[in-house]
Scaffold this active site. Sequence first.
Site, PDB file in Angstrom:
ATOM      1  N   SER A  25      -7.136  -8.770  37.974  1.00 38.95           N
ATOM      2  CA  SER A  25      -7.053  -9.348  36.528  1.00 38.95           C
ATOM      3  C   SER A  25      -8.322  -9.013  35.817  1.00 38.95           C
ATOM      4  CB  SER A  25      -6.979 -10.923  37.006  1.00 38.95           C
ATOM      5  OG  SER A  25      -8.179 -11.284  37.136  1.00 38.95           O
ATOM      6  N   LYS A  26      -8.000  -9.272  34.504  1.00 42.52           N
ATOM      7  CA  LYS A  26      -8.968  -9.058  33.408  1.00 42.52           C
ATOM      8  C   LYS A  26     -10.402  -9.454  33.891  1.00 42.52           C
ATOM      9  CE  LYS A  26      -5.739  -8.239  29.857  1.00 42.52           C
ATOM     10  NZ  LYS A  26      -4.961  -9.096  28.777  1.00 42.52           N
ATOM     11  N   ARG A  27     -10.328 -11.000  34.357  1.00 44.00           N
ATOM     12  CA  ARG A  27     -11.368 -11.579  34.613  1.00 44.00           C
ATOM     13  C   ARG A  27     -12.092 -10.988  35.870  1.00 44.00           C
ATOM     14  NH1 ARG A  27      -8.548 -16.343  35.601  1.00 44.00           N
ATOM     15  NH2 ARG A  27      -9.340 -17.026  33.753  1.00 44.00           N
TER      16      ARG A  27
ATOM     17  N   GLY B 272     -12.628  -7.775  36.479  1.00 37.57           N
ATOM     18  CA  GLY B 272     -12.995  -6.515  36.002  1.00 37.57           C
ATOM     19  C   GLY B 272     -11.866  -5.512  35.926  1.00 37.57           C
TER      20      GLY B 272
END
Length: 481
Positions: free
Chosen positions: A246-248, A250
């Site tokens: 996921s974006k969080r 990385g």
Amino acid sequence: MSATGPLPVVTRFAPSPTGFLHIGGARTALFNLLFARHHGGKFLLRIEDTDRARSTDAAIEAILDGLNWLGLDADAPPVMQFARAARHAEVAHELLAAGHAYRCYSSAAELEAARQAARAAGKPPRYDGRWRDRVATADEAVQPSVIRLRAPTQGAVTIHDRVQGAVTVANAELDDMVLLRSDGTPTYMLAVVVDDHDMGITHVIRGDDHLNNAFRQLALIRAMSWAEPIYAHVPLLHGADGSKLSKRHGALGVDAYRDELGILPEALENYLLRLGWGHGDAEIIDRAQAIEWFTLEAVGRGPARTDAKKLESLNAHYIRVADDTRLAALATPRIEAALGRTLAWAEADLLARLMPELKARARTLIELAEGSLFLFRARPLVLDDKARALLAPPAPLNLLALRNRLDAVSEWCSAALEAAARGLAEELGFKLGQFAQPLRAALTGSGVSPGIFEVAAALGRGETLARIDDALASAGERETA
RNA sequence: GGCCCCAUCGUCUAGCGGUCUAGGACGUCGCCCUUUCACGGCGAAAACACGGGUUCGAUUCCCGUUGGGGUCACCA
């Protein structure tokens, strides 16, 4: 139509344009393309932009750009899903008229409350079908309503997934999904099924997160008496720590792999292909080979973790076999950005000539650019610690002797320069390194570089001698100080 | 929590009942090559989650446990 003809295959990649193209999506697209090509079929693209609030043109651009960079172009212009909303609504009303769907007048708030209550009671938060068999009164019929599918409640459905195998879900587990929202727009479930049907999709190859959706979509397909596609749900990709990508955590867009990490598209493709799929001991696999070998049955069923080191290793390989001119073109903008100026024609030529040496020690385009910066830095070069150490006494004495020997070389080529250095070392009973290392420090400002005689040859006589003189001069200053 | 799926070295994987003293790749650690760093070569450590079955024989088939993942919206 011949019964002995090849199996017609039409696949599609259907991203929703709410962000960049991440590598999971890129891999799904790759598998779709490979499968279609393997069977001589078509690979299509559909942009699922029915969520008007979250869809952006920038995201559409990013997805198209990413696919293009990876060479995953579809065989037809992309289908824009939102543009087909009227057709979706038409199907919903067809279902309504046939009794396969019904109007539900429950408000979103009412349903949310029901879900909360079900959750609190430890029961699955499903729609309870409160409008399924109820005829609205005149008053109620004025309220906004959604159209829901009248899904079967008895029995079970088995999907013979090409990756996951036979998967069975009881119909009692599924509730009556919304087909058309109260504002008349289609939901994802409706749009996907209608579009896949209208586009003639034969094989739905997508992320594992859609496996449960397949059962709901099948109910809709059967209500319309449409042909059922063959499903293949490929496992999702995970981050290095095993968590969801996921974006969080990385997760990056493919553009970041290109721009920020300096990855070559063929390297990313090879990496993505081998993530969750294998063919014996083969590691380096090009597009043509992948098309020949790819089968859905060979796709692994468990989620795979991403490994930056393996990607870099593959990238290093593809850099080594890449065309020098192409690499120079890719490295140049990065070099110019670091230098803060454009490269002169002679400098571009210098880069191209030394590329065979340069690319052998770069794992990424970032390293390639950094590794070639010393060629273009203004004199006198700034020495790093390693170079300074290499030029500590008595190295300047050796360097001076070497300078004069090199200056005497008639043909300025790496072989002649090396021969000169070796000759000098032999005469003095020294090891070649005692001359080559100070020379490296003087010419590159560091202790790490390509073969130093190749560097000297590429730099040319004037620049080489000037850099040596710079080093000699600064060593002299340090001596007096 | 309900339902669904998954499970071989740290990671990606090969293996589709006996050929497994479990193979390859990345990473790690040695050695070689060598003017540095890489490349390349050679070698080492490193895995069948656990428990039951089935079978003459299980990494391979079945069940359970554990662990991991997915999914349960008028998002896609």
